[in-house]
Motif scaffolding. Structure first.
Motif, PDB file in Angstrom:
ATOM      1  N   ALA A 491     -47.899  31.536 -35.564  1.00 36.27           N
ATOM      2  CA  ALA A 491     -46.485  31.878 -35.422  1.00 36.27           C
ATOM      3  C   ALA A 491     -46.073  31.638 -33.973  1.00 36.27           C
ATOM      4  O   ALA A 491     -46.918  31.479 -33.075  1.00 36.27           O
ATOM      5  CB  ALA A 491     -46.224  33.316 -35.834  1.00 36.27           C
ATOM      6  N   TYR A 492     -44.769  31.639 -33.754  1.00 39.36           N
ATOM      7  CA  TYR A 492     -44.207  31.477 -32.416  1.00 39.36           C
ATOM      8  C   TYR A 492     -43.236  32.634 -32.183  1.00 39.36           C
ATOM      9  O   TYR A 492     -42.452  33.003 -33.059  1.00 39.36           O
ATOM     10  CB  TYR A 492     -43.470  30.146 -32.287  1.00 39.36           C
ATOM     11  CG  TYR A 492     -44.322  28.948 -32.618  1.00 39.36           C
ATOM     12  CD1 TYR A 492     -45.062  28.287 -31.635  1.00 39.36           C
ATOM     13  CD2 TYR A 492     -44.392  28.469 -33.925  1.00 39.36           C
ATOM     14  CE1 TYR A 492     -45.847  27.190 -31.946  1.00 39.36           C
ATOM     15  CE2 TYR A 492     -45.178  27.375 -34.250  1.00 39.36           C
ATOM     16  CZ  TYR A 492     -45.906  26.732 -33.259  1.00 39.36           C
ATOM     17  OH  TYR A 492     -46.683  25.647 -33.573  1.00 39.36           O
ATOM     18  N   LEU A 493     -43.283  33.183 -30.961  1.00 41.24           N
ATOM     19  CA  LEU A 493     -42.462  34.342 -30.612  1.00 41.24           C
ATOM     20  C   LEU A 493     -41.499  33.982 -29.486  1.00 41.24           C
ATOM     21  O   LEU A 493     -41.838  33.218 -28.576  1.00 41.24           O
ATOM     22  CB  LEU A 493     -43.342  35.506 -30.149  1.00 41.24           C
ATOM     23  CG  LEU A 493     -44.533  35.905 -31.030  1.00 41.24           C
ATOM     24  CD1 LEU A 493     -45.275  37.076 -30.391  1.00 41.24           C
ATOM     25  CD2 LEU A 493     -44.069  36.242 -32.434  1.00 41.24           C
ATOM     26  N   THR A 494     -40.322  34.558 -29.538  1.00 38.39           N
ATOM     27  CA  THR A 494     -39.392  34.434 -28.416  1.00 38.39           C
ATOM     28  C   THR A 494     -38.474  35.645 -28.412  1.00 38.39           C
ATOM     29  O   THR A 494     -38.222  36.268 -29.452  1.00 38.39           O
ATOM     30  CB  THR A 494     -38.579  33.126 -28.484  1.00 38.39           C
ATOM     31  OG1 THR A 494     -37.874  32.948 -27.250  1.00 38.39           O
ATOM     32  CG2 THR A 494     -37.593  33.130 -29.632  1.00 38.39           C
ATOM     33  N   ASP A 495     -37.969  35.984 -27.237  1.00 33.37           N
ATOM     34  CA  ASP A 495     -37.229  37.230 -27.075  1.00 33.37           C
ATOM     35  C   ASP A 495     -35.786  37.101 -27.552  1.00 33.37           C
ATOM     36  O   ASP A 495     -35.305  36.017 -27.886  1.00 33.37           O
ATOM     37  CB  ASP A 495     -37.264  37.703 -25.610  1.00 33.37           C
ATOM     38  CG  ASP A 495     -36.817  36.612 -24.642  1.00 33.37           C
ATOM     39  OD1 ASP A 495     -36.369  35.550 -25.105  1.00 33.37           O
ATOM     40  OD2 ASP A 495     -36.920  36.821 -23.426  1.00 33.37           O
ATOM     41  N   TRP A 496     -35.098  38.245 -27.565  1.00 28.80           N
ATOM     42  CA  TRP A 496     -33.729  38.338 -28.079  1.00 28.80           C
ATOM     43  C   TRP A 496     -32.930  39.270 -27.174  1.00 28.80           C
ATOM     44  O   TRP A 496     -33.020  40.484 -27.278  1.00 28.80           O
ATOM     45  CB  TRP A 496     -33.743  38.875 -29.511  1.00 28.80           C
ATOM     46  CG  TRP A 496     -32.370  39.058 -30.113  1.00 28.80           C
ATOM     47  CD1 TRP A 496     -31.633  40.206 -30.150  1.00 28.80           C
ATOM     48  CD2 TRP A 496     -31.576  38.053 -30.755  1.00 28.80           C
ATOM     49  NE1 TRP A 496     -30.431  39.988 -30.777  1.00 28.80           N
ATOM     50  CE2 TRP A 496     -30.374  38.669 -31.169  1.00 28.80           C
ATOM     51  CE3 TRP A 496     -31.769  36.698 -31.039  1.00 28.80           C
ATOM     52  CZ2 TRP A 496     -29.365  37.973 -31.834  1.00 28.80           C
ATOM     53  CZ3 TRP A 496     -30.763  36.012 -31.710  1.00 28.80           C
ATOM     54  CH2 TRP A 496     -29.584  36.636 -32.094  1.00 28.80           C
ATOM     55  N   ILE A 535     -39.513  35.730 -34.700  1.00 23.89           N
ATOM     56  CA  ILE A 535     -40.861  35.343 -35.117  1.00 23.89           C
ATOM     57  C   ILE A 535     -40.736  34.178 -36.091  1.00 23.89           C
ATOM     58  O   ILE A 535     -40.152  34.333 -37.171  1.00 23.89           O
ATOM     59  CB  ILE A 535     -41.604  36.518 -35.780  1.00 23.89           C
ATOM     60  CG1 ILE A 535     -41.668  37.718 -34.818  1.00 23.89           C
ATOM     61  CG2 ILE A 535     -42.992  36.107 -36.228  1.00 23.89           C
ATOM     62  CD1 ILE A 535     -42.177  39.000 -35.462  1.00 23.89           C
ATOM     63  N   ILE A 536     -41.250  33.024 -35.690  1.00 26.83           N
ATOM     64  CA  ILE A 536     -41.218  31.844 -36.552  1.00 26.83           C
ATOM     65  C   ILE A 536     -42.635  31.571 -37.020  1.00 26.83           C
ATOM     66  O   ILE A 536     -43.501  31.166 -36.229  1.00 26.83           O
ATOM     67  CB  ILE A 536     -40.650  30.618 -35.824  1.00 26.83           C
ATOM     68  CG1 ILE A 536     -39.266  30.928 -35.244  1.00 26.83           C
ATOM     69  CG2 ILE A 536     -40.574  29.421 -36.768  1.00 26.83           C
ATOM     70  CD1 ILE A 536     -39.247  31.087 -33.758  1.00 26.83           C
ATOM     71  N   GLN A 537     -42.905  31.850 -38.299  1.00 30.17           N
ATOM     72  CA  GLN A 537     -44.248  31.695 -38.839  1.00 30.17           C
ATOM     73  C   GLN A 537     -44.418  30.320 -39.486  1.00 30.17           C
ATOM     74  O   GLN A 537     -43.539  29.839 -40.204  1.00 30.17           O
ATOM     75  CB  GLN A 537     -44.532  32.779 -39.875  1.00 30.17           C
ATOM     76  CG  GLN A 537     -44.721  34.171 -39.275  1.00 30.17           C
ATOM     77  CD  GLN A 537     -45.042  35.198 -40.330  1.00 30.17           C
ATOM     78  OE1 GLN A 537     -44.145  35.713 -40.997  1.00 30.17           O
ATOM     79  NE2 GLN A 537     -46.321  35.499 -40.486  1.00 30.17           N
ATOM     80  N   ALA A 538     -45.563  29.717 -39.220  1.00 29.28           N
ATOM     81  CA  ALA A 538     -45.840  28.410 -39.818  1.00 29.28           C
ATOM     82  C   ALA A 538     -45.854  28.514 -41.338  1.00 29.28           C
ATOM     83  O   ALA A 538     -45.381  27.608 -42.043  1.00 29.28           O
ATOM     84  CB  ALA A 538     -47.172  27.885 -39.305  1.00 29.28           C
ATOM     85  N   GLY A 539     -46.371  29.624 -41.868  1.00 24.91           N
ATOM     86  CA  GLY A 539     -46.446  29.778 -43.308  1.00 24.91           C
ATOM     87  C   GLY A 539     -45.091  29.829 -43.988  1.00 24.91           C
ATOM     88  O   GLY A 539     -44.966  29.472 -45.165  1.00 24.91           O
TER      89      GLY A 539
END
Length: 822
Positions: A491-496, A535-539
């Motif tokens: 997954a990839y994380l980034t703030d908000w 949260i951007i999950q590959a799945g």
């Protein structure tokens, strides 16, 4: 040929050319004032004049509107001045550093910023003609810049509407259709913004492009031509109080000099006028105040008329006010302004130079700011457009007035701290835009009384009476660059926490990327992640052949950094498979337009969605509401407006309730809240306090003091500190406080559950004016709240987080209403 003979021949040639120059009436083919001229015809006339007198006139295109109409200005002067135009400009611009020997005054005349205040563009053409013919002597020592139409989209909207509905011959009865412009009036630009309130904030393309042109000249005098109510006499300088304290004695006195000259002409013609009333010099984003805070003599001229006047109308006194009358008045003040400039060239140029040469003896020598990098970047981008200098602080500690505590304190400095000094050419403008609370010489004002940028951008700020050392930079010092590529990951994380994050999310959703958001804080990859983290999950995105490339593309575009993680198992908090990590749907948004909404408030939502968030929306006109299939929309926005009680009939309210109960989300803003209360509504209730109860002894007041007594119950754009529940999805990305710009005293009760932002009991403004009775009225009231209704929700926004597009810190609340609520 001998020099004097050459000069004589040249002068004779100019005189012949001037004699051959067609007047506006001759060129257009109808008497000026007998019709409204479309914008392209105005452009044609200016270009014709430049082609006919190329040694005296230059026409420059400085941009385009949203509807692709050209923005242009003309420079006119004597042939001798035009041959050395760049020398004149360059020498004058040295004045910004307090040097140079410029002796030629530069007068900038701006017309038709409000599209349905249409007379001024007509007057501009006659002014151009007269300056080149009968009044050419004024140009011997003066350069005049003329912008014939700041708002071409709005002007053509009005002119086309009027030509469609006017009688033939025109009807002077004010009740006739040609005097009753509809909801979508010509006043505003394409996005229904008021361009006369955007000089400092630069939210609109017209403002951004115009300011570049303006700052390349920085004129000594700037005039903004307007219209007011059709029954009002003409208004010209001097302005009303309050004047901001940075306005110099010379600027005050020269307004009187110009006003006296105008009065001389108006007296001779028996025309009525007034001065020193209504139109003050305080709010910094007008066409008179912004130039004034940059050293010019900035003025507004107001002719009675506007969109209701048409070609002719009967006024309250029984007189007929014609377009030709209105042209004559604006023509007179325009020519008079240039005349005064030409006759006071030395005083004007010396005073302008002195404005920038004199020491900046402001109380605060530096404004020091810390906060989220994206918000600092947004602020510095604005400062750069205004040529305001800034930089990064050196390590140490600064002491001064803390905006957050409203008291003196200290702030630790590091390389991410922004410093904006007042010891710079734009120092007066810096003070006006950043000072904690501008001093009012009179509480009766024409516009809002607070706008301090640290509050507007949600930054931790300190005003220091000492000069804080810094290293100057000219770029958005804290902006981050996006990633060039991303490795494969679970997954990839980034703030908000900013509009940059919201634009990134909006782009991903439209690109088909599935994104989740965390509703609880967690720890992963050695750092803490707050609520709202994306949260951007590959799945979730197996359908995308190259998720990493897509994410990197959008990260570069929005300047985002993403953190790859190898597992959904977190160090603390909720794992990625938890119910606390929900999918963000790609929602469909609609906004109500037409009566009952305010055009300006509708425009703010429209512009926010399309030009700031870059997310599509459907505009639902009120006349089509009963035919609309509401079930296809996930979110419907009701902008502020005064007609909702009339619009929301019992049948419409019931249908709206059913839509919400079925899972819809209604976002109600401003006065629309009043129509959603009661037993048949959504549970919002006005807050009643003793100040509005009408109880107690009545003390008679003098008639003359009536207006001042009434402002006790008014709030004229004041900033209040509010309490925030940062655990609520509507407040993701915010701390536990928020500074809200309140525009009125309407107040609503807080909810037992779902109150997101509210005022403390006894809260007082941190900046701006609020009447004593109004402060009591709003004490402890709701600012933002959310209430469930069936499977849906209603978001209540008593204050407007999108006001004029410049309250940067409020915009994430609107993004949260779209993407973060369950």
């Amino acid at each position: 040929m001998k020099p004097y003979l050459f000069l004589l021949v040249a002068l004779c040639g100019l005189q012949v050319a001037a004699q051959q120059l067609q007047s506006p009436s001759e060129f257009l083919g109808y008497p000026l004032g007998s019709q409204f001229t479309r914008h392209h015809e105005v452009v044609d006339y200016y270009q014709y004049v430049a082609e006919t007198l190329p040694r005296q006139v230059q026409v420059h295109t400085y941009g385009k509107t949203n509807e692709r109409r050209p923005l242009m200005y003309a420079i006119i002067s004597s042939a001798a001045n035009m041959t050395r135009l760049e020398e004149i400009r360059g020498e004058h611009l040295k004045s910004l550093e307090g040097t140079g020997n410029g002796a030629t005054p530069i007068v900038w005349l701006s017309y038709n910023v409000h599209g349905n205040e249409s007379v001024s563009t007509e007057a501009s053409m006659q002014t151009l003609y007269d300056l080149l013919t009968s009044k050419s002597a004024y140009l011997e020592n003066t350069v005049v810049i003329m912008d014939p139409c700041i708002n071409p989209d709005g002007r053509d909207r009005y002119v086309n509407w009027y030509n469609q509905y006017k009688n033939t011959p025109y009807q002077v009865n004010p009740e006739s259709k040609e005097h009753q412009e509809g909801w979508w009036s010509g006043r505003s630009n394409h996005y229904m913004f008021d361009l006369n309130r955007d000089w400092a904030w630069l939210t609109q393309v017209e403002s951004q492009q115009r300011l570049q042109a303006y700052r390349s000249w920085m004129p000594h005098i700037h005039v903004d031509f307007h219209e007011q109510g059709m029954n009002a006499p003409y208004y010209f300088a001097p302005a009303a109080e309050p004047y901001h304290e940075v306005i110099t004695g010379f600027q005050r006195e020269f307004q009187k000099t110009i006003g006296r000259n105008h009065a001389r002409y108006f007296d001779a013609n028996g025309w009525y006028y007034f001065t020193k009333e209504v139109f003050d010099l305080f709010y910094p984003s007008y066409g008179d105040t912004y130039p004034t805070y940059n050293g010019a003599i900035g003025m507004t001229y107001e002719q009675g008329g506007g969109g209701v006047a048409g070609l002719g109308v009967i006024t309250r006194t029984g007189d007929t006010l014609t377009l030709k009358d209105r042209i004559a008045h604006h023509l007179t003040t325009g020519l008079s302004t240039v005349e005064v400039a030409a006759g006071n060239a030395g005083a004007l140029t010396d005073a302008f130079r002195q404005y920038y040469r004199q020491p900046r003896n402001h109380k605060y020598k530096s404004y020091v700011l810390k906060g989220e990098p994206d918000r600092l970047a947004a602020l510095t981008a604005l400062l750069s457009k205004h040529d305001i200098r800034y930089g990064t602080a050196r390590t140490g500690t600064a002491r001064g007035f803390r905006y957050s505590t409203q008291a003196n304190g200290s702030m630790a400095l590091d390389g991410s701290t922004l410093v904006v000094p007042t010891d710079q050419p734009g120092g007066n403008l810096v003070k006006v835009l950043f000072e904690p609370d501008a001093r009012l010489s009179d509480s009766l004002t024409y516009d809002i009384t607070a706008w301090s940028l640290p509050y507007a951008y949600g930054l931790d700020a300190l005003a220091s009476e000492a000069a804080v050392p810094y290293s100057e930079t000219s770029t958005a010092i804290t902006a981050t660059s996006g990633q060039a590529s991303l490795p494969g990951a679970y997954a990839y994380l980034t703030d908000w926490n900013s509009m940059k994050d919201a634009r990134f999310l909006a782009g991903l959703l439209q690109a088909g990327v599935r994104v989740r958001r965390a509703s609880e804080p967690f720890r992963a990859e050695g750092r803490d992640w707050d609520r709202g983290t994306l949260i951007i999950q590959a799945g979730d995105n197996r359908n995308l052949p190259d998720l990493g490339s897509t994410l990197a593309q959008w990260a570069r575009r929005e300047g985002k950094q993403l953190t790859p993680v190898a597992s959904g198992y977190v160090d603390s908090g909720k794992d990625f498979g938890s119910r606390a990590v929900a999918m963000i749907p790609q929602i469909k948004v609609a906004v109500l337009s037409g009566d009952p909404t305010s055009t300006l408030r509708f425009g703010e939502v429209w512009h926010f969605m399309e030009q700031q968030l870059h997310y599509p929306l459907t505009v639902l006109d009120a006349d089509f509401w009963d035919e609309a299939e509401l079930e296809q929309y996930d979110v419907i926005v009701f902008p502020d407006g005064r007609g909702y009680r009339r619009f929301l009939t019992p049948a419409r309210l019931e249908a709206l309730k059913q839509w919400v109960a079925s899972g819809g989300r209604l976002v109600a803003m401003g006065s629309s809240l009043d129509a959603l209360g009661g037993e048949d509504g959504f549970g919002i209730r006005p807050k009643r306090n003793s100040a509005s109860s009408g109880e107690g002894e009545v003390t008679p007041e003098p008639y003359a003091e009536g207006r001042r007594e009434r402002i006790k119950g008014a709030i004229t754009g004041a900033i209040f500190k509010t309490r925030v529940d940062p655990t609520h999805p509507l407040a993701f990305g915010y701390p536990d406080t928020y500074y809200s710009l309140k525009l009125g005293s309407a107040s609503y009760e807080r909810f037992p559950r779902g109150t997101v932002a509210y005022l403390d009991e006894g809260a007082r403004p941190v900046a701006g004016f609020a009447g004593s009775e109004a402060v009591t009225e709003i004490s402890g009231s709701l600012i933002f709240g959310v209430r469930p209704h069936g499977r849906g929700q209603v978001v209540f926004m008593a204050d407007n987080p999108l006001f004029r597009g410049f309250w940067e810190n409020g915009k994430l609340f609107m993004a949260n209403t779209l993407f973060m609520l369950d």
